[in-house]
Design an enzyme around this catalytic site. Structure first.
Site, PDB file in Angstrom:
ATOM      1  N   HIS A  72      48.480  91.010  66.832  1.00  0.00           N
ATOM      2  CA  HIS A  72      48.081  90.874  68.252  1.00  0.00           C
ATOM      3  C   HIS A  72      48.542  92.065  69.092  1.00  0.00           C
ATOM      4  O   HIS A  72      48.931  91.899  70.247  1.00  0.00           O
ATOM      5  CB  HIS A  72      48.621  89.567  68.849  1.00  0.00           C
ATOM      6  CG  HIS A  72      48.102  88.338  68.163  1.00  0.00           C
ATOM      7  ND1 HIS A  72      46.885  87.763  68.481  1.00  0.00           N
ATOM      8  CD2 HIS A  72      48.621  87.580  67.172  1.00  0.00           C
ATOM      9  CE1 HIS A  72      46.687  86.703  67.714  1.00  0.00           C
ATOM     10  NE2 HIS A  72      47.710  86.573  66.896  1.00  0.00           N
ATOM     11  N   ASN A  92      44.659  80.628  69.318  1.00  0.00           N
ATOM     12  CA  ASN A  92      43.588  81.580  69.038  1.00  0.00           C
ATOM     13  C   ASN A  92      42.273  81.056  69.614  1.00  0.00           C
ATOM     14  O   ASN A  92      42.217  79.943  70.136  1.00  0.00           O
ATOM     15  CB  ASN A  92      43.418  81.767  67.527  1.00  0.00           C
ATOM     16  CG  ASN A  92      44.495  82.673  66.928  1.00  0.00           C
ATOM     17  OD1 ASN A  92      45.009  83.569  67.591  1.00  0.00           O
ATOM     18  ND2 ASN A  92      44.822  82.436  65.679  1.00  0.00           N
TER      19      ASN A  92
END
Ligand code: NDP
Length: 480
Positions: free
Chosen positions: A54, A127
């Site tokens: 990320h 997510n």
């Protein structure tokens, strides 16, 4: 803008910011030019380790507003009454790419929100996919290595990815999402968010419910075709970052409807699906979505590094009324997330303005690198004590969790077909065009991968759905 005098770090004013001090007008620079030394030394240290996963992201401040009453399931004060508002900060991201990588890559998108509740910070770190590739954190470093670069050439490798996935058939459900057009969402505003893991709610009667969180985009799901995503990766690698920033700047605030699925604790024992397996959803027919509130993003960061880069999310940040579950992947994240923030930002990262709770923080934690507040002043740093020190309350009490069996390394208790059936169900949720794109996106990624690996992988697709596997095999010219 008000004129301010340029200063050095010690606050003294700078007399000349254009010319270094030299020995004579053509001579070498002097060590005593402390302005030059300090400026270069600070610049040399501007970067901090990027997130292992990320790394590329964008974020915004917002508000969560309760619209429906769920106090029967949770005592969390954030949900206490309809209309209650809580400040939030959300960060979106891609997963595998480096900090400068393209926003439109085929990848899951991180969707992490920090709720600054009046009982402390609650982070929902999910997510844009309801499931994940693996379900045991022991496999996480291996999985992420396949998403990064080959140790020798430093190149990305489809063979490495499919090699791992073919040996990890529990990934098939997530692969079907990833290679559908939802694997390339049109910016961050046009995608759903999911808590993905199963969490728990505890109500005022001290009853436990298992819960899944769903954040449905109110802008509508919009995706990019593979060709558009590739074009944008070159023309505007910051496509999603720009889209989010500009829309908020123009007052076009994106919103998500927050829903939960609720399972009474006892039902987990007999439910046909292991409810703690993050590669599975709970079908809506079994556990319908219940609306809870609206998340709106309405303020851009003023300083990207201070707010977005230093934002540290962790599923360990929970509040009374919200708890964990035995999901093995979640259990692993409970260690890994705060651990990575300690490494990336230092042990005092929770005191940084973006991470600081809006409630008082009282504990015996002291010292450590970059301790930039009053370090607890002169209050004792131990407990219990006869002096006035912070002491425990029973507000975080949860009902005991019933466990049985022997400690060992168990596989998930799923029947053989359960790794495949929900991938097949997803294939059938898609319309004809979406199925066509799915097959084409998969093929593009599998071309050039050794046939030995493809044969195993196609075996998995065939188990999910015969037509799905056959179409793929045909497109790849592999005889069955
Ligand atoms: P439902 O028909 O009730 O729900 C289907 C879900 O699929 C909706 O949430 C929808 O989300 C989502 N969806 C629709 N089109 C696509 C697409 N092209 N790609 C990815 N997701 C899409 O079915 P069930 O609950 O019985 O589940 C069937 C399958 O749907 C599951 O096996 C799973 O793969 C998938 N799914 C299920 C979810 C769940 O929590 N039950 C959540 C997401 C997907 P939207 O409203 O945003 O279009």
């Amino acid at each position: 803008m008000k004129k301010t005098d340029l200063t050095m770090a010690n606050g003294r004013k700078v007399e000349n910011n254009q010319n270094s001090i030299t020995a004579g007008s053509r001579g070498p620079v002097l060590m005593q030019d402390v302005l030059l030394m300090e400026k270069l030394a600070h610049f040399d240290r501007e970067e901090i380790p990027e997130r292992i996963v990320h790394a590329k992201g964008a974020g915004a401040h917002g508000t969560f507003t309760v619209t429906h009453d769920i106090t029967a399931y949770t005592k969390a004060s954030i949900f206490a009454e309809i209309g209650k508002k809580t400040d939030t900060f959300t960060r979106f991201s891609t997963v595998g790419g480096e900090r400068g990588s393209a926003d439109t890559a085929r990848d899951p998108r991180g969707f992490a929100t920090k709720f600054y509740t009046d009982e402390g910070n609650w982070d929902l770190v999910g997510n844009n996919t309801p499931v994940f590739f693996i379900r045991d954190a022991l496999k996480f470093p291996d999985f992420i290595h396949t998403q990064k670069r080959l140790p020798g050439s430093n190149l990305k490798s489809n063979t490495m990815m499919w090699d791992f996935w073919a040996k990890s058939p529990e990934s098939l459900h997530q692969l079907t999402t990833l290679f559908s057009n939802r694997g390339t969402p049109d910016g961050f505003r046009h995608m759903n968010g999911y808590g993905s893991h199963t969490y728990s709610f505890i109500n005022t009667n001290n009853e436990r419910f298992w819960v899944k969180f769903h954040l449905k985009t109110m802008q509508g799901n919009k995706t990019l075709s593979a060709a558009e995503a590739t074009r944008l990766a070159g023309e505007n690698p910051d496509y999603a970052t720009e889209d989010l920033f500009n829309n908020i700047k123009e007052g076009n605030f994106p919103q998500w409807k927050v829903h939960v699925q609720i399972m009474p604790e006892i039902e987990a024992e007999t439910y046909r699906i292991n409810p703690f397996d993050v590669t599975k959803v709970w079908p809506h027919g079994d556990y319908p979505l219940m609306e809870v509130g609206i998340l709106e993003l309405n303020k851009n960061p003023e300083n990207y590094f201070a707010e977005v880069e230093q934002a540290a999310f962790s599923p360990t940040n929970k509040v009374p009324g919200i708890g964990f579950s035995p999901d093995k992947m979640l259990q692993g994240r409970l260690f890994s997330y705060p651990d990575t923030q300690r490494y990336r930002l230092g042990v005092n990262y929770n005191s940084l303005p973006i991470n600081k709770p809006k409630v008082d923080v009282n504990n015996g934690y002291r010292n450590g690198t970059m301790r930039f507040d009053d370090n607890g002043g002169d209050t004792p740093n131990y407990e219990p004590s006869h002096f006035a020190v912070p002491t425990q309350t029973d507000i975080m009490d949860e009902p005991p969790l019933k466990i049985d069996g022997d400690a060992a390394r168990y596989e998930y208790d799923t029947d053989e077909n359960s790794d495949f059936s929900q991938a097949g169900a997803l294939y059938h949720v898609m319309n004809a065009k979406e199925q066509e794109d799915l097959i084409s996106n998969l093929t593009a990624s599998m071309v050039g991968v050794p046939e030995e690996i493809l044969r195993v992988q196609i075996g998995h697709f065939l188990k999910a759905d015969k037509e799905y596997g056959e179409r793929l095999a045909k497109k790849l010219n592999i005889s069955l």
